[in-house]
Design a protein around this motif. Structure first.
Motif, mmCIF file in Angstrom:
data_model
loop_
_atom_site.group_PDB
_atom_site.id
_atom_site.type_symbol
_atom_site.label_atom_id
_atom_site.label_comp_id
_atom_site.label_asym_id
_atom_site.label_seq_id
_atom_site.Cartn_x
_atom_site.Cartn_y
_atom_site.Cartn_z
ATOM 1 N N SER A 45 1.718 10.410 -23.326
ATOM 2 C CA SER A 45 -0.081 10.030 -22.869
ATOM 3 C C SER A 45 -0.279 10.498 -22.122
ATOM 4 C CB SER A 45 -0.172 7.882 -22.576
ATOM 5 O OG SER A 45 0.069 7.773 -21.472
ATOM 6 N N LYS A 46 0.374 10.804 -20.897
ATOM 7 C CA LYS A 46 0.256 12.367 -20.074
ATOM 8 C C LYS A 46 -0.811 11.517 -19.257
ATOM 9 C CE LYS A 46 2.730 15.449 -22.801
ATOM 10 N NZ LYS A 46 1.590 17.426 -23.507
ATOM 11 N N PRO A 47 -1.118 10.479 -18.755
ATOM 12 C CA PRO A 47 -1.698 9.994 -17.568
ATOM 13 C C PRO A 47 -1.512 11.262 -16.154
ATOM 14 C CG PRO A 47 -0.187 8.524 -17.209
ATOM 15 C CD PRO A 47 0.507 9.527 -18.611
ATOM 16 N N ASP A 48 -2.426 11.363 -15.646
ATOM 17 C CA ASP A 48 -2.452 11.679 -14.301
ATOM 18 C C ASP A 48 -1.492 11.316 -13.204
ATOM 19 O OD1 ASP A 48 -4.326 14.316 -14.713
ATOM 20 O OD2 ASP A 48 -5.929 12.696 -15.019
ATOM 21 N N ILE A 49 -1.683 9.945 -12.801
ATOM 22 C CA ILE A 49 -0.899 9.026 -12.285
ATOM 23 C C ILE A 49 -0.741 8.410 -12.418
ATOM 24 C CG2 ILE A 49 -1.316 8.086 -9.691
ATOM 25 C CD1 ILE A 49 -3.916 9.881 -9.824
ATOM 26 N N LEU A 50 0.717 8.050 -13.137
ATOM 27 C CA LEU A 50 1.818 6.596 -13.058
ATOM 28 C C LEU A 50 2.005 6.124 -11.845
ATOM 29 C CD1 LEU A 50 2.063 5.385 -16.155
ATOM 30 C CD2 LEU A 50 4.464 6.361 -15.424
ATOM 31 N N LEU A 51 1.138 4.536 -11.820
ATOM 32 C CA LEU A 51 1.205 3.189 -11.130
ATOM 33 C C LEU A 51 1.786 2.086 -11.424
ATOM 34 C CD1 LEU A 51 0.569 1.523 -8.851
ATOM 35 C CD2 LEU A 51 -1.352 0.435 -10.101
ATOM 36 N N LEU A 52 3.322 2.003 -10.982
ATOM 37 C CA LEU A 52 4.341 1.203 -11.581
ATOM 38 C C LEU A 52 4.507 -0.042 -10.775
ATOM 39 C CD1 LEU A 52 8.005 4.109 -10.564
ATOM 40 C CD2 LEU A 52 5.610 3.260 -12.354
ATOM 41 N N ASP A 53 4.080 -0.831 -11.063
ATOM 42 C CA ASP A 53 3.152 -2.114 -10.448
ATOM 43 C C ASP A 53 4.466 -3.289 -10.478
ATOM 44 O OD1 ASP A 53 1.388 -3.885 -9.359
ATOM 45 O OD2 ASP A 53 0.729 -4.847 -11.162
ATOM 46 N N ASN A 54 4.697 -3.706 -9.533
ATOM 47 C CA ASN A 54 6.018 -5.187 -8.830
ATOM 48 C C ASN A 54 6.732 -4.857 -9.604
ATOM 49 O OD1 ASN A 54 4.509 -7.190 -7.721
ATOM 50 N ND2 ASN A 54 2.551 -7.654 -9.762
ATOM 51 N N PHE A 55 7.437 -3.495 -9.754
ATOM 52 C CA PHE A 55 8.833 -3.538 -10.108
ATOM 53 C C PHE A 55 9.481 -3.013 -9.128
ATOM 54 C CE2 PHE A 55 6.907 -1.329 -13.875
ATOM 55 C CZ PHE A 55 7.812 -0.601 -14.168
ATOM 56 N N SER A 56 11.249 -4.227 -9.583
ATOM 57 C CA SER A 56 12.194 -3.556 -8.833
ATOM 58 C C SER A 56 12.422 -2.891 -8.030
ATOM 59 C CB SER A 56 12.863 -4.884 -8.898
ATOM 60 O OG SER A 56 13.752 -4.509 -10.067
ATOM 61 N N ASP A 57 12.984 -3.155 -7.409
ATOM 62 C CA ASP A 57 14.572 -1.801 -6.715
ATOM 63 C C ASP A 57 14.893 -0.802 -7.516
ATOM 64 O OD1 ASP A 57 12.934 -2.185 -4.058
ATOM 65 O OD2 ASP A 57 14.751 -2.649 -2.877
ATOM 66 N N GLY A 58 15.692 -1.939 -8.405
ATOM 67 C CA GLY A 58 16.825 -1.224 -9.517
ATOM 68 C C GLY A 58 15.594 -0.692 -10.359
ATOM 69 N N ASP A 59 14.529 -0.947 -10.795
ATOM 70 C CA ASP A 59 13.776 -0.419 -11.746
ATOM 71 C C ASP A 59 12.602 0.172 -11.533
ATOM 72 O OD1 ASP A 59 14.105 -2.311 -13.941
ATOM 73 O OD2 ASP A 59 13.094 -3.574 -14.085
ATOM 74 N N THR A 60 11.855 0.248 -10.116
ATOM 75 C CA THR A 60 11.523 1.541 -9.243
ATOM 76 C C THR A 60 12.447 2.599 -9.421
ATOM 77 O OG1 THR A 60 10.278 0.088 -7.727
ATOM 78 C CG2 THR A 60 10.428 2.411 -7.666
ATOM 79 N N GLU A 61 14.102 3.092 -9.113
ATOM 80 C CA GLU A 61 14.437 3.858 -8.949
ATOM 81 C C GLU A 61 14.506 4.601 -10.430
ATOM 82 O OE1 GLU A 61 18.394 5.228 -6.295
ATOM 83 O OE2 GLU A 61 18.211 3.115 -6.967
ATOM 84 N N LYS A 62 14.823 3.334 -11.222
ATOM 85 C CA LYS A 62 15.244 4.211 -12.742
ATOM 86 C C LYS A 62 14.004 4.842 -12.886
ATOM 87 C CE LYS A 62 18.507 0.703 -14.270
ATOM 88 N NZ LYS A 62 18.411 -0.463 -14.724
ATOM 89 N N ALA A 63 13.110 4.349 -13.124
ATOM 90 C CA ALA A 63 11.438 4.678 -13.812
ATOM 91 C C ALA A 63 10.880 6.217 -13.175
ATOM 92 C CB ALA A 63 10.146 4.032 -13.162
ATOM 93 N N ILE A 64 11.106 6.403 -11.276
ATOM 94 C CA ILE A 64 11.243 7.805 -11.132
ATOM 95 C C ILE A 64 11.979 8.797 -11.131
ATOM 96 C CG2 ILE A 64 10.945 8.477 -8.954
ATOM 97 C CD1 ILE A 64 10.576 5.787 -7.152
ATOM 98 N N TYR A 65 13.470 8.604 -11.574
ATOM 99 C CA TYR A 65 13.986 9.275 -11.656
ATOM 100 C C TYR A 65 14.395 10.016 -13.004
ATOM 101 C CZ TYR A 65 17.067 8.663 -7.493
ATOM 102 O OH TYR A 65 17.850 8.667 -7.015
ATOM 103 N N ILE A 66 13.768 8.872 -13.449
ATOM 104 C CA ILE A 66 13.274 9.005 -15.047
ATOM 105 C C ILE A 66 12.191 10.567 -15.342
ATOM 106 C CG2 ILE A 66 12.254 8.495 -17.425
ATOM 107 C CD1 ILE A 66 14.301 6.155 -16.995
ATOM 108 N N LEU A 67 10.912 9.846 -14.681
ATOM 109 C CA LEU A 67 9.889 10.663 -14.822
ATOM 110 C C LEU A 67 9.803 12.208 -13.883
ATOM 111 C CD1 LEU A 67 7.107 7.826 -12.971
ATOM 112 C CD2 LEU A 67 6.797 9.414 -15.683
ATOM 113 N N LYS A 68 10.534 12.025 -13.045
ATOM 114 C CA LYS A 68 10.969 13.525 -12.124
ATOM 115 C C LYS A 68 12.197 13.911 -13.332
ATOM 116 C CE LYS A 68 10.786 11.730 -7.805
ATOM 117 N NZ LYS A 68 9.169 12.940 -6.995
ATOM 118 N N ASP A 69 12.241 13.763 -14.213
ATOM 119 C CA ASP A 69 12.955 14.568 -15.306
ATOM 120 C C ASP A 69 11.693 14.590 -16.539
ATOM 121 O OD1 ASP A 69 15.066 15.448 -16.343
ATOM 122 O OD2 ASP A 69 15.709 14.056 -17.744
ATOM 123 N N LYS A 70 11.585 14.097 -16.991
ATOM 124 C CA LYS A 70 10.644 14.335 -17.817
ATOM 125 C C LYS A 70 8.658 14.723 -17.792
ATOM 126 C CE LYS A 70 13.422 11.373 -21.057
ATOM 127 N NZ LYS A 70 13.510 10.568 -21.716
#
Length: 287
Positions: free
Chosen positions: A215-240
């Protein structure tokens, strides 16, 4: 690092607080000050020192001339420090001279503004200094009427401003997405009707991440993510999708901030900056 998603509140003017000052005077002095009016003559004068009683960051001094003017009293204000100045116990901030009755009547109102805004600035400063590689963001959890002042205090302390109001930028949450039918539909509808406005999208699980990226938002908010899921999401976002800014929120603790600080430039929104505020200890001492 830009300390704001839109235009940050880097300064305030009388227009931003004059109605609050007037309301404070009407609230505190509906029929004068029984104690002061009984004990002292309007001819008496004095000097009063605005003094820090603990460490912190100063904020809100521009309110003082407005308060003097609206209280219609013969008092002058001599400012020594500026907003943003570091305070320690015993630091002299400035000096009031003139009507003793006038100074006593405005004392509590003056301190309420300065202590409250300095408390917010101090809150923001402590977190921002401890985690300099994070964008420490405020929220809209502010007292009615104090929004711009509170966000100015956050910025003065070294924090960053999220959207100033609902007109500033779009933020899509679960209720909006449900009504629109999907993440991509919600983002598309807002973008079509509001060209040029930033769009932030909130998701609460990794299962939504792929749709969020598409959907290409300007900002993506990760709400109440666990540390593990936060790390996964950040690595995916920085890559893709490195162009999408990342923000985290929900139950942010010092341990969570320490964990997030290993990811350079991540935004962290904290209602704590403005809704859990201890007045900074500042006094007005009459000589």
């Amino acid at each position: 690092m830009n300390r704001g998603y839109t235009t940050p509140v880097t300064s305030i003017t009388e227009k931003d607080f004059e109605s609050l000052v007037q309301l404070a005077l009407e609230e505190d002095l509906p029929a004068g000050d029984i104690t002061t009016d009984t004990l002292f003559s309007v001819e008496e004068s004095c000097t009063a020192i605005l003094l820090a009683k603990e460490e912190g960051v100063l904020c809100g001094l521009s309110v003082i001339p407005c308060l003097i003017q609206k209280s219609k009293t013969n008092v002058t204000w001599s400012q020594i420090l500026e907003d943003g100045a570091p305070l320690s116990k015993g630091t002299i901030i400035g000096e009031l001279k003139g009507s003793l009755v006038g100074i006593l009547k405005m004392e509590r109102i003056l301190l309420n503004f300065i202590q409250y805004l300095s408390g917010i600035a101090t809150n923001a400063n402590r977190v921002a200094k401890q985690f300099p590689n994070l964008l420490i963001l405020d929220t809209r959890k502010t007292l009615p009427g104090y929004r711009k002042l509170a966000k100015y205090a956050v910025y003065t302390g070294g924090g960053a401003n999220h959207r100033i109001n609902l007109s500033d930028m779009a933020m899509l949450k679960d209720n909006h997405i449900t009504k629109a039918g999907s993440i991509q539909s919600a983002v598309q509808m807002v973008r079509q009707k509001n060209p040029g406005k930033k769009i932030e999208l909130e998701i609460d699980g990794l299962s939504q991440l792929e749709d969020a990226i598409e959907s290409k938002p300007d900002i993506l908010l990760l709400d109440n993510f666990s540390d593990g899921d936060t790390e996964k999401a950040i690595y995916i976002l920085k890559d893709k999708a490195p162009e999408i800014r990342i923000e985290c929120s929900g139950g942010i603790t010092p341990d969570k901030l320490k964990f997030l600080s290993k990811f350079e430039g991540i935004g962290v929104s904290m209602g704590y900056l403005t809704h859990t505020v201890k007045f900074l200890d500042i006094s007005l001492d009459i000589k």
